[in-house]
Design a protein around this motif. Structure first.
Motif, PDB file in Angstrom:
ATOM      1  N   LEU A  35       8.216  13.740  -9.679  1.00 15.70           N
ATOM      2  CA  LEU A  35       9.152  14.379  -8.758  1.00 15.70           C
ATOM      3  C   LEU A  35       9.660  15.705  -9.306  1.00 15.70           C
ATOM      4  O   LEU A  35       9.781  16.685  -8.556  1.00 15.70           O
ATOM      5  N   ASP A  36       9.963  15.753 -10.605  1.00 16.52           N
ATOM      6  CA  ASP A  36      10.409  17.016 -11.218  1.00 16.52           C
ATOM      7  C   ASP A  36       9.380  18.113 -11.009  1.00 16.52           C
ATOM      8  O   ASP A  36       9.714  19.223 -10.600  1.00 16.52           O
ATOM      9  N   ARG A  37       8.135  17.793 -11.294  1.00 14.88           N
ATOM     10  CA  ARG A  37       7.073  18.802 -11.178  1.00 14.88           C
ATOM     11  C   ARG A  37       6.850  19.214  -9.732  1.00 14.88           C
ATOM     12  O   ARG A  37       6.663  20.395  -9.438  1.00 14.88           O
ATOM     13  N   ALA A  38       6.854  18.243  -8.828  1.00 13.08           N
ATOM     14  CA  ALA A  38       6.648  18.573  -7.410  1.00 13.08           C
ATOM     15  C   ALA A  38       7.778  19.443  -6.890  1.00 13.08           C
ATOM     16  O   ALA A  38       7.534  20.443  -6.199  1.00 13.08           O
ATOM     17  N   ILE A  39       9.009  19.111  -7.223  1.00 14.62           N
ATOM     18  CA  ILE A  39      10.170  19.886  -6.756  1.00 14.62           C
ATOM     19  C   ILE A  39      10.123  21.301  -7.323  1.00 14.62           C
ATOM     20  O   ILE A  39      10.319  22.279  -6.598  1.00 14.62           O
ATOM     21  N   GLN A  43       9.766  24.691  -5.066  1.00 12.47           N
ATOM     22  CA  GLN A  43      10.787  25.737  -5.073  1.00 12.47           C
ATOM     23  C   GLN A  43      10.153  27.114  -5.207  1.00 12.47           C
ATOM     24  O   GLN A  43      10.641  28.081  -4.638  1.00 12.47           O
ATOM     25  N   SER A  44       9.051  27.193  -5.945  1.00 15.32           N
ATOM     26  CA  SER A  44       8.391  28.492  -6.105  1.00 15.32           C
ATOM     27  C   SER A  44       7.292  28.723  -5.068  1.00 15.32           C
ATOM     28  O   SER A  44       6.973  29.869  -4.771  1.00 15.32           O
ATOM     29  N   ASN A  45       6.735  27.648  -4.528  1.00 10.09           N
ATOM     30  CA  ASN A  45       5.681  27.777  -3.518  1.00 10.09           C
ATOM     31  C   ASN A  45       5.827  26.646  -2.497  1.00 10.09           C
ATOM     32  O   ASN A  45       5.206  25.586  -2.645  1.00 10.09           O
ATOM     33  N   PRO A  46       6.632  26.838  -1.458  1.00  8.50           N
ATOM     34  CA  PRO A  46       6.903  25.781  -0.476  1.00  8.50           C
ATOM     35  C   PRO A  46       5.663  25.270   0.267  1.00  8.50           C
ATOM     36  O   PRO A  46       5.698  24.184   0.834  1.00  8.50           O
ATOM     37  N   ASP A  47       4.562  26.010   0.230  1.00 10.19           N
ATOM     38  CA  ASP A  47       3.359  25.595   0.954  1.00 10.19           C
ATOM     39  C   ASP A  47       2.356  24.842   0.088  1.00 10.19           C
ATOM     40  O   ASP A  47       1.247  24.547   0.540  1.00 10.19           O
ATOM     41  N   ASN A  48       2.715  24.493  -1.142  1.00  9.40           N
ATOM     42  CA  ASN A  48       1.804  23.791  -2.043  1.00  9.40           C
ATOM     43  C   ASN A  48       1.567  22.376  -1.530  1.00  9.40           C
ATOM     44  O   ASN A  48       2.420  21.493  -1.641  1.00  9.40           O
ATOM     45  N   LYS A  49       0.397  22.144  -0.958  1.00  9.06           N
ATOM     46  CA  LYS A  49       0.079  20.865  -0.292  1.00  9.06           C
ATOM     47  C   LYS A  49       0.087  19.691  -1.270  1.00  9.06           C
ATOM     48  O   LYS A  49       0.602  18.621  -0.948  1.00  9.06           O
TER      49      LYS A  49
END
Length: 129
Positions: A35-39, A43-49
């Motif tokens: 979760l830390d890594r995904a968040i 935050q830096s790339n909202p479109d990262n699938k």
């Protein structure tokens, strides 16, 4: 010899990079790291699938894990069960706070807060003036 060293270096870099993904952490059951890594990535790339998928699945799995553990503790006679229960709620609230600070994350999951609105202390612990 140089080929061997280059191959070894490439393998080490590949291992480090593969271990650094949220998806790998999620697959290993390390929900907090996932979760830390995904968040952070969202935050830096909202479109990262990939990060979106990790957040959605990771939050669901993490919430289920902690709530199942809390239910198990509730029927346990362990004298330390309240400390363990507190820790589980603390983890859930940590996820909540992290997701609340990420607008892209809020469009993907609806985190739940586990903070009591009003805490009723037992009579013997009431603060009197």
């Amino acid at each position: 010899m140089k080929t061997f060293l280059h191959s070894l270096l490439a393998l080490m870099v590949l291992t480090i990079v593969s271990c650094a993904t949220g998806k790998n952490a999620l697959e290993k059951g390390n929900y907090e790291t996932a979760l830390d890594r995904a968040i952070n990535r969202l935050q830096s790339n909202p479109d990262n699938k990939k990060s979106q998928d990790v957040l959605i699945e990771g939050y669901r799995l993490a919430s289920n894990y902690h709530m199942d553990y809390i239910r198990m503790l509730a029927v346990n006679n362990d004298p330390n069960k309240w400390e363990a229960t507190y820790y589980q709620y603390k983890q859930l609230n940590s996820y909540y706070r992290q997701i609340q600070r990420c607008p892209a994350c809020l469009s993907l999951v609806m985190p739940k807060s586990y903070v009591a609105k009003k805490v009723m202390l037992p009579e013997r612990l009431q603060i009197t003036k």
